[in-house]
Design an enzyme around this catalytic site. Structure first.
Site: not given
Ligand code: ADP
Length: 378
Positions: A7, A14, A68, A157, A185, A218, A258, A260, A307, A310, A360
């Site tokens: 990626n 990555k 990707r 996605h 997603h 965004r 985040d 959380r 999200i 989790n 992915e």
């Protein structure tokens, strides 16, 4: 097959090495700060990658590389074996994805240099949405803008969406060709997709990944006149780009990206954090309602990505807004933490609600192996 999944970002790379027979991750890593002195370019990054991978694999050989690629434009509706012409085509799509596509092309060339002769496959984020009908992809703006610049809805996605929809259909025992569903997603970037007969017929991201839901940084949907207004106020194109892509969304509403932290702030009485969650959930619920209509009645609502997988409280908040569809969440099932596909709706819910972990890299590795094997049979 042993597949290297790459990626490439503009300043990072990555990677994972996956075994498509055992579904194992043999090694993975991140090479960042590409462009700085130690890793001046993607070639240098690939050199480092191949050293790291070589050590980790201890003699085992990578058989193919899957990339990707963010934008496949109107041309690519499935993964393709890469050659020079394909690499140039990916580069030609750069105006549509200025940060991502040039990086992908550089990654592909660097791999070709480092691993000469190895088959490479490009897997496009947009490809899954090539089944969108014109009524979903066309914007109501003059045709020359579409013809000249390719201004239309593409959607993103797609790799994740295709992957989780197969798992969900399988879990419910519904043949994929008959599977009508809504996929949410929800990661740092977030989108919703309407699936009819297992195919994408509408999706919330558009010409770029800025459209649709409220995301980490965004804005998602806003009145386009706001851009014109800001331009007249003296904002440059770059200012507006940065404003809407990097300084908006949850960050603008709550001071945080985040979930959380936003959730704990809201629980501690932070009104801005609470409003950020309300706006995000409300926007998503409206999309789910709309796509339920678009697909002619969804059999399932699927939550996936960081999200979606989790954040039980956010899922509960969204489902609570879907009362008009007779969707009901099972609180106990919703609060279970697991990496498995699972149902979180009650037995009497009119639509099944599922949590489906996405992967992915796994999807790219599988698509790469399939594409290479199919090419070998030809
Ligand atoms: P991307 O792949 O788009 O970068 P991810 O799919 O990894 O993003 O999702 C990142 C998001 O997931 C972040 O907003 C993060 O807050 C959220 N997230 C991850 N784990 C949890 C968790 N346990 N509870 C709530 N949110 C979580």
């Amino acid at each position: 097959m042993l597949i290297l999944v790459v990626n490439s970002g503009s300043s990072s790379l990555k990677y994972q090495v996956r075994d498509t027979d055992t579904h194992e991750i043999l090694t993975k890593g991140l090479i960042d700060r590409i462009g700085e002195s130690e890793v001046p370019d993607h070639r240098a990054a690939l050199l480092r990658l191949s050293e790291e991978v070589g050590q980790a694999l201890q003699g085992k050989k990578i058989e193919a590389v899957g990339h990707r690629v963010v934008h496949g434009g109107e041309r690519f509706s499935q993964p393709v074996l890469v050659d020079n012409e394909i690499t140039r085509a990916i580069e030609r799509l750069s105006p549509l994805a200025p940060l991502h596509n040039p990086a992908s092309a550089m990654g592909i060339r660097a791999v070709a240099e480092r691993y000469p002769g190895i088959p490479q496959v490009a897997v496009f984020d947009t490809a899954f949405h090539r089944t969108l009908p014109p009524r979903a992809w066309r914007y109501a703006i003059p045709t020359p803008l579409y013809r000249r610049y390719g201004i239309r809805r593409y959607g993103f996605h797609g790799t994740s969406c295709g992957y989780v929809s197969e798992l969900a259909a399988d879990f419910l025992g519904i043949p994929l060709e008959e599977f009508d569903a809504v996929v949410a997603h929800l990661g740092n970037g977030a989108s919703v997709t309407a699936l009819q007969g297992g195919r994408s017929i509408d999706t919330s991201m558009g010409f770029t990944p800025l459209a649709g839901l409220v995301m980490g940084t965004r804005s998602g949907d806003i009145d386009p006149s706001i851009l014109v207004f800001l331009a007249r106020e003296g904002y440059s194109a770059d200012d507006i780009d940065s404003l809407l892509n990097r300084e908006s969304g949850l960050l603008a509403l709550s001071g945080n990206t985040d979930m959380r932290e936003i959730t704990s702030a809201a629980e501690a009485g932070d009104q801005q954090a609470e409003l950020a969650l309300e706006i995000s959930a409300y926007r998503l619920a409206k999309y789910i309602g709309g796509y339920h209509v678009a697909v002619g009645g969804a059999r399932a609502i699927i939550f996936t990505a960081g999200i979606g997988e989790n954040d039980a409280a956010f899922r509960a908040r969204v489902v609570a807004l879907l009362g008009a569809l007779d969707v009901r969440i099972d609180e106990a099932a919703n609060s279970v933490r697991s990496n498995e596909v699972r149902r979180i709706s009650t037995a009497d819910s009119a639509i099944e609600v599922l949590v489906v972990p996405t992967d992915e890299e796994e999807a790219i590795a599988e698509a790469t192996a399939e594409t290479v094997l199919a090419a070998g049979r030809e």
